[in-house]
Design a protein around this motif. Structure first.
Motif, PDB file in Angstrom:
ATOM      1  N   ARG A 112       0.793  -1.184   0.053  1.00 20.80           N
ATOM      2  CA  ARG A 112      -0.256   0.000   0.111  1.00 20.80           C
ATOM      3  C   ARG A 112       0.781   1.216   0.013  1.00 20.80           C
ATOM      4  NH1 ARG A 112      -2.169  -4.222   1.559  1.00 20.80           N
ATOM      5  NH2 ARG A 112      -4.370  -4.671   1.317  1.00 20.80           N
ATOM      6  N   GLY A 170     -17.618  -1.490   2.945  1.00 24.76           N
ATOM      7  CA  GLY A 170     -16.174  -2.285   3.179  1.00 24.76           C
ATOM      8  C   GLY A 170     -15.361  -1.909   4.191  1.00 24.76           C
ATOM      9  N   GLU A 171     -16.092  -1.424   5.216  1.00 19.88           N
ATOM     10  CA  GLU A 171     -15.352  -1.071   6.531  1.00 19.88           C
ATOM     11  C   GLU A 171     -15.331  -2.246   7.613  1.00 19.88           C
ATOM     12  OE1 GLU A 171     -16.705   2.528   7.880  1.00 19.88           O
ATOM     13  OE2 GLU A 171     -15.985   3.697   6.075  1.00 19.88           O
ATOM     14  N   ALA A 193     -17.453  -9.516   2.998  1.00 17.71           N
ATOM     15  CA  ALA A 193     -16.927  -8.549   2.203  1.00 17.71           C
ATOM     16  C   ALA A 193     -17.468  -8.100   0.917  1.00 17.71           C
ATOM     17  CB  ALA A 193     -15.392  -9.126   1.765  1.00 17.71           C
ATOM     18  N   GLY A 246     -15.174   1.893  -1.848  1.00 14.66           N
ATOM     19  CA  GLY A 246     -13.902   1.926  -1.544  1.00 14.66           C
ATOM     20  C   GLY A 246     -12.942   1.111  -2.707  1.00 14.66           C
ATOM     21  N   GLN A 248     -12.623  -1.963  -3.626  1.00 16.25           N
ATOM     22  CA  GLN A 248     -11.881  -3.024  -3.357  1.00 16.25           C
ATOM     23  C   GLN A 248     -11.819  -4.099  -4.575  1.00 16.25           C
ATOM     24  OE1 GLN A 248     -13.501  -4.767   0.164  1.00 16.25           O
ATOM     25  NE2 GLN A 248     -14.026  -2.915   0.874  1.00 16.25           N
ATOM     26  N   THR A 251     -14.580  -5.912  -6.230  1.00 11.20           N
ATOM     27  CA  THR A 251     -15.522  -4.685  -6.718  1.00 11.20           C
ATOM     28  C   THR A 251     -14.993  -4.279  -8.133  1.00 11.20           C
ATOM     29  OG1 THR A 251     -16.037  -4.335  -4.502  1.00 11.20           O
ATOM     30  CG2 THR A 251     -16.758  -2.777  -6.144  1.00 11.20           C
ATOM     31  N   SER A 291      -1.573  -7.003  -5.969  1.00  5.04           N
ATOM     32  CA  SER A 291      -2.821  -7.430  -5.860  1.00  5.04           C
ATOM     33  C   SER A 291      -2.818  -9.040  -5.935  1.00  5.04           C
ATOM     34  CB  SER A 291      -3.938  -6.818  -6.803  1.00  5.04           C
ATOM     35  OG  SER A 291      -4.029  -5.412  -6.670  1.00  5.04           O
ATOM     36  N   GLU A 294      -2.846 -10.779  -2.793  1.00  6.64           N
ATOM     37  CA  GLU A 294      -3.973 -10.392  -1.690  1.00  6.64           C
ATOM     38  C   GLU A 294      -4.851 -11.625  -1.691  1.00  6.64           C
ATOM     39  OE1 GLU A 294      -4.417  -7.695   0.092  1.00  6.64           O
ATOM     40  OE2 GLU A 294      -2.620  -6.696  -0.548  1.00  6.64           O
ATOM     41  N   SER A 296      -8.185 -11.728  -0.902  1.00  9.91           N
ATOM     42  CA  SER A 296      -9.490 -11.555  -1.704  1.00  9.91           C
ATOM     43  C   SER A 296      -9.351 -11.558  -3.016  1.00  9.91           C
ATOM     44  CB  SER A 296      -9.914 -10.016  -1.540  1.00  9.91           C
ATOM     45  OG  SER A 296      -8.930  -8.884  -2.020  1.00  9.91           O
TER      46      SER A 296
END
Length: 445
Positions: A112, A170-171, A193, A246, A248, A251, A291, A294, A296
């Motif tokens: 990030r 998304g929090e 999620a 957000g 993600q 998404t 990514s 990740e 997700s």
């Protein structure tokens, strides 16, 4: 593969700007930075992702730019995107605990763009120099997200409140770890999620509403194509919701796939779902190479790819077996059979496809995942999520109307949580396993 390694190489090495900061670490410095993201943890800690552009001491000044993570144990005020802050702290580099198989926190932040962190016991030394110092468009989105967040916190109580925040915005920072563990044991952690299902619901609703409005004025249809126009209009709400949620990875994947399918429709090209999935895979990795590592990203693409591969044979099987009973059963019974068969098949395929990733990252294999997905995905995906989306859409027009939708979604979510609390403690729901080896992965697939 070579291009991918070259694109990921910068994440493996410290940027020059961070190397120049080494003499400034572990010293009392004054930092000026702009707030990019605000996270409230379940423990009450406020974490601010900042973009700093000035660091100074009494003797010298550093004018480099970069990202940092500031943790406030006791925040006395609210923070939001675009605020320019000035505070005194001690900077340090993030470090792992070096436990075998533990979470790689250092790499997580590096992906990030964060290489520097700081911690403050309170925010008494934090000065707000300016408001709205960020991007105006992002500021408007963050203001809208703040309004939705405040309404959810006023109308709902934990854990339903925290789940709606996770599903809509998304929090997931305030989610109780015990709730996450129960969802993981049942194999339905993906329900916590934002996924492609949310984007699909937004696209379907906007497509249906556009078709309804166009049919009210038939003369317009003399100049435009109904399906193409509705599909083109549906991209707007999809992109807007993706930004509100957000951006993600699941998404983004769904957004790119929908945009590719709409483009194919507008160009009168044949639809092939594998091509939009490959395009989404390529675009995301070109823009954000990290990514690939990740969880997700891996779960999302693996599950969707498996569903695409099995969609045609499973559809043929259901159609063939359903045709045997068309003469002896009512038509609605055959349709119900095909719908339920599709839901169960999709749950079975997705569970099998993602089982190695679940074993690798969560060290568990959920035996109840297939049944739990069949029951909970329709309840959450077609009841809770639409209610939350309608609440967000209605909020600018009527706060009372948005509150009604939130209350309805919270009621259904309460029943879902009761079901999960009961069955997550049942025996043989899941089994703890060791992370699979490379050879085990190969044999499995």
């Amino acid at each position: 593969g070579v291009l991918g390694c070259l694109a990921y190489a910068p994440y493996q090495n410290l940027p020059d700007s961070v190397r120049q900061l080494e003499p400034w670490l572990h010293k009392s410095v004054v930092v000026e930075a702009i707030v990019k993201r605000v996270e409230r943890r379940a423990s009450g800690v406020c974490r601010l992702t900042l973009c700093y552009d000035g660091i100074e001491t009494s003797e010298e000044q550093y004018l480099g730019r970069g990202r940092m993570l500031l943790s406030l144990k006791n925040a006395g005020r609210g923070y939001r995107y675009g605020q320019r802050l000035r505070f005194t702290c001690r900077l340090k580099r993030p470090r792992n605990f070096n436990n075998p198989g533990g979470f790689d926190y250092e790499r997580y932040l590096a992906h990030r763009g964060i290489y520097v962190t700081a911690f403050l016991q309170n925010d008494r030394s934090v000065l707000v120099l300016r408001e709205n110092a960020g991007n105006p468009m992002v500021g408007m989105l963050e203001e809208y997200r703040s309004q939705v967040r405040n309404l959810i916190r006023e109308r709902l109580t934990p854990p339903a409140r925290d789940m709606i925040l996770a599903l809509l915005l998304g929090e997931k920072q305030t989610l109780d770890p015990r709730i996450k563990d129960r969802f993981a044991r049942l194999g339905v952690a993906h329900l916590l999620a934002i996924s492609g299902l949310h984007i699909g619901i937004v696209a379907a609703l906007s497509f249906a509403v556009t078709c309804f409005l166009l049919r009210l004025y038939p003369r317009i249809l003399l100049f435009v194509d109904l399906w193409k126009t509705a599909a083109l209009v549906s991209i707007g709400p999809v992109v807007l919701y993706a930004c509100i949620a957000g951006l993600q990875l699941p998404t983004l994947r769904a957004c790119i796939m929908i945009a590719a399918c709409v483009a194919a429709l507008l160009l009168n090209r044949r639809q092939d779902v594998c091509n939009p999935l490959a395009l989404a895979f390529f675009i995301i990795l070109v823009l954000w190479p990290a990514s690939l590592f990740e969880v997700s990203f891996q779960l999302s693409f693996c599950a969707v790819f498996a569903l695409i591969l099995c969609a045609v044979p499973v559809g043929r099987m259901l159609a063939r077996t359903g045709s045997y009973g068309e003469q002896s059963m009512r038509r609605w019974t055959v349709r119900l059979y095909r719908v339920l068969g599709g839901i169960i098949s999709a749950s079975f395929i997705a569970t099998l496809a993602t089982a190695p990733f679940t074993a690798l990252y969560f060290q568990t294999v959920p035996f109840a995942g297939i049944l739990a997905n069949c029951l909970l995905v329709p309840a959450v995906g077609f009841a809770v999520v639409p209610c939350a989306l309608m609440a967000a859409a209605v909020l600018p027009l009527s706060e009372a109307g948005a509150a009604l939708f939130l209350d309805a979604g919270g009621f259904v979510l309460g029943q879902v949580l009761l079901w999960i609390d009961f069955w997550s403690d049942a025996p043989l729901v899941s089994m703890s396993v060791v992370p699979p080896s490379v050879s085990a992965w190969g044999l499995y697939f």
